[in-house]
Design an enzyme around this catalytic site. Sequence first.
Site, PDB file in Angstrom:
ATOM      1  CB  SER A  44      46.577  36.219  46.025  1.00  0.00           C
ATOM      2  OG  SER A  44      45.967  36.583  44.639  1.00  0.00           O
ATOM      3  N   GLY A  94      35.718  36.715  43.506  1.00  0.00           N
ATOM      4  CA  GLY A  94      36.071  35.483  42.721  1.00  0.00           C
ATOM      5  C   GLY A  94      36.724  34.500  43.433  1.00  0.00           C
ATOM      6  CG  ASP A  96      44.804  40.139  38.746  1.00  0.00           C
ATOM      7  OD1 ASP A  96      43.857  39.970  38.016  1.00  0.00           O
ATOM      8  OD2 ASP A  96      44.770  39.796  39.824  1.00  0.00           O
ATOM      9  CE  LYS A 100      41.486  37.508  35.451  1.00  0.00           C
ATOM     10  NZ  LYS A 100      42.008  36.478  36.356  1.00  0.00           N
TER      11      LYS A 100
HETATM   12  C1  S3P Z   1      43.904  35.030  41.948  1.00  0.00           C
HETATM   13  C2  S3P Z   1      44.055  34.540  40.724  1.00  0.00           C
HETATM   14  C3  S3P Z   1      43.679  35.303  39.500  1.00  0.00           C
HETATM   15  C4  S3P Z   1      43.748  36.792  39.775  1.00  0.00           C
HETATM   16  C5  S3P Z   1      42.799  37.181  40.977  1.00  0.00           C
HETATM   17  C6  S3P Z   1      43.325  36.424  41.984  1.00  0.00           C
HETATM   18  C7  S3P Z   1      43.975  34.175  42.923  1.00  0.00           C
HETATM   19  O1  S3P Z   1      42.389  35.006  38.778  1.00  0.00           O
HETATM   20  O2  S3P Z   1      43.282  37.513  38.316  1.00  0.00           O
HETATM   21  O3  S3P Z   1      42.705  38.289  41.007  1.00  0.00           O
HETATM   22  O4  S3P Z   1      44.105  34.812  44.031  1.00  0.00           O
HETATM   23  O5  S3P Z   1      44.347  33.227  42.755  1.00  0.00           O
HETATM   24  P1  S3P Z   1      42.396  33.396  37.744  1.00  0.00           P
HETATM   25  O6  S3P Z   1      42.457  32.305  38.429  1.00  0.00           O
HETATM   26  O7  S3P Z   1      41.067  33.563  37.517  1.00  0.00           O
HETATM   27  O8  S3P Z   1      43.287  33.848  36.735  1.00  0.00           O
END
Ligand code: S3P
Length: 428
Positions: A24, A95, A316, A343
């Site tokens: 992140s 994502g 996660d 996910k």
């Molecule tokens: C993330 C937020 C989370 C996490 C993803 C990384 C991020 O997802 O599951 O692996 O870097 O902001 P969500 O925002 O969908 O909860």
Amino acid sequence: MSECKLQPLNKPLSGEILVPGDKSISHRAVIFGSLANGITKITHFLDGEDCMRTVDAFREMGVYIDVQDTTLIIKSKGITRLVEPSQPLDFGNSGTTTRLMLGILAGLPFFTTIYGDASLSKRPMDRVVNPLRQMGAIIDGRLNGNLLPLAIRGTTIKGIDYTLPVKSAQVKSAVLLAGLFAEGKTKVTEPIPTRNHTENMLKAFGADLTIDGNTITVTNKSELTGTDVHVPGDISSAAFFLVAGAIVPGSEILLKNVGLNPSRTGIIEVLNKMGAKIQIEAEHSVSGEAFGNVRIAHGSLKGITIEGGIIPRLIDEIPVIALLATQAEGTTVIKNAEELRVKETDRITAVVDVLTTLGADITATEDGLIIKGKTSLNGGEIASYDDHRIAMMGAIASLITDSEVTIDDASCIAISYPNFFNDLESIS
Ligand code: S3P
């Protein structure tokens, strides 16, 4: 396809691992370094496939980014000098790249199309597209803009006051990033706190940001300035070895430089509550992000209930927590984790399938899991679902099975932990 055959370990794990950079924070460091005027140096960057998608996107928009192993140098002239990509941007499996970039592309004065792999093309984007449209964004795609590929015609956008309907740091971050381009103030309120790396980095790069309880306000007033970022080790990657150390008899492992931002440390609290032998050493903090070394040793564990506000702080890690729970005496119940269904794959279904194949007593609920322990695990053939965290959970499970585990395709591990098997071997 890279099929992977793993033999049971039959001996303790011992040694040290320097945990790879946080996914992140690595994404965000590239994003802010590219939006900022000046030079940004990033150290201990995660050079996994997901973060490289973010690097490639900004290179397409004219930003100079030099990657030497885990050190990045970014030279940018700031937001106003980004250029229109000449081809569609491929976000692969990421994502985070997709949702955060949507917030940026909405307010840039050019046209972009974005797409991804089969998994990303099934994931909901309306959670980001809806608030961005409220800000005036022009975004189109399948199912009224819910599914990739998406086309974004950058335009003038305006600030909004938005309360997050889902527990998602990606949605929060997309709206805050759009706020850097929007007229007026952009306010985001999150009823349940999620990871706050975007807020920390907005501050580090000089944005005009205020935080009042659960409400974050940003404006487009100040120009961002390049700065140095040191990325802490990813607690979500460390989690696999924390669980390995806790469940493989006789083990003791030291995980070095683990990111310990309180919005991410749910796994440590769970291990403590289950009775694991876990200790935090040498804690310090850089640019608002806490680090430390975490020592874990094998011991007896007990089942617990995991629910409510802790869920976003360990979302996660739930696949590997489910494995941990198979080795705890009693029942572990995980609730309020409906986000797992959207996910990289439906992680509730995937975890139940994999752990049931290996002999666990585990049941899916609408928003979580019920695991009854302690069970001994058997070998078998499992599917990774092309999901890095499912594949790594399967690999850690194989350490304690009574015979060989075959994972149909473990290549997806490179998404977040390219060195996973080398690190595992180094402590085996
Ligand atoms: C993330 C937020 C989370 C996490 C993803 C990384 C991020 O997802 O599951 O692996 O870097 O902001 P969500 O925002 O969908 O909860």
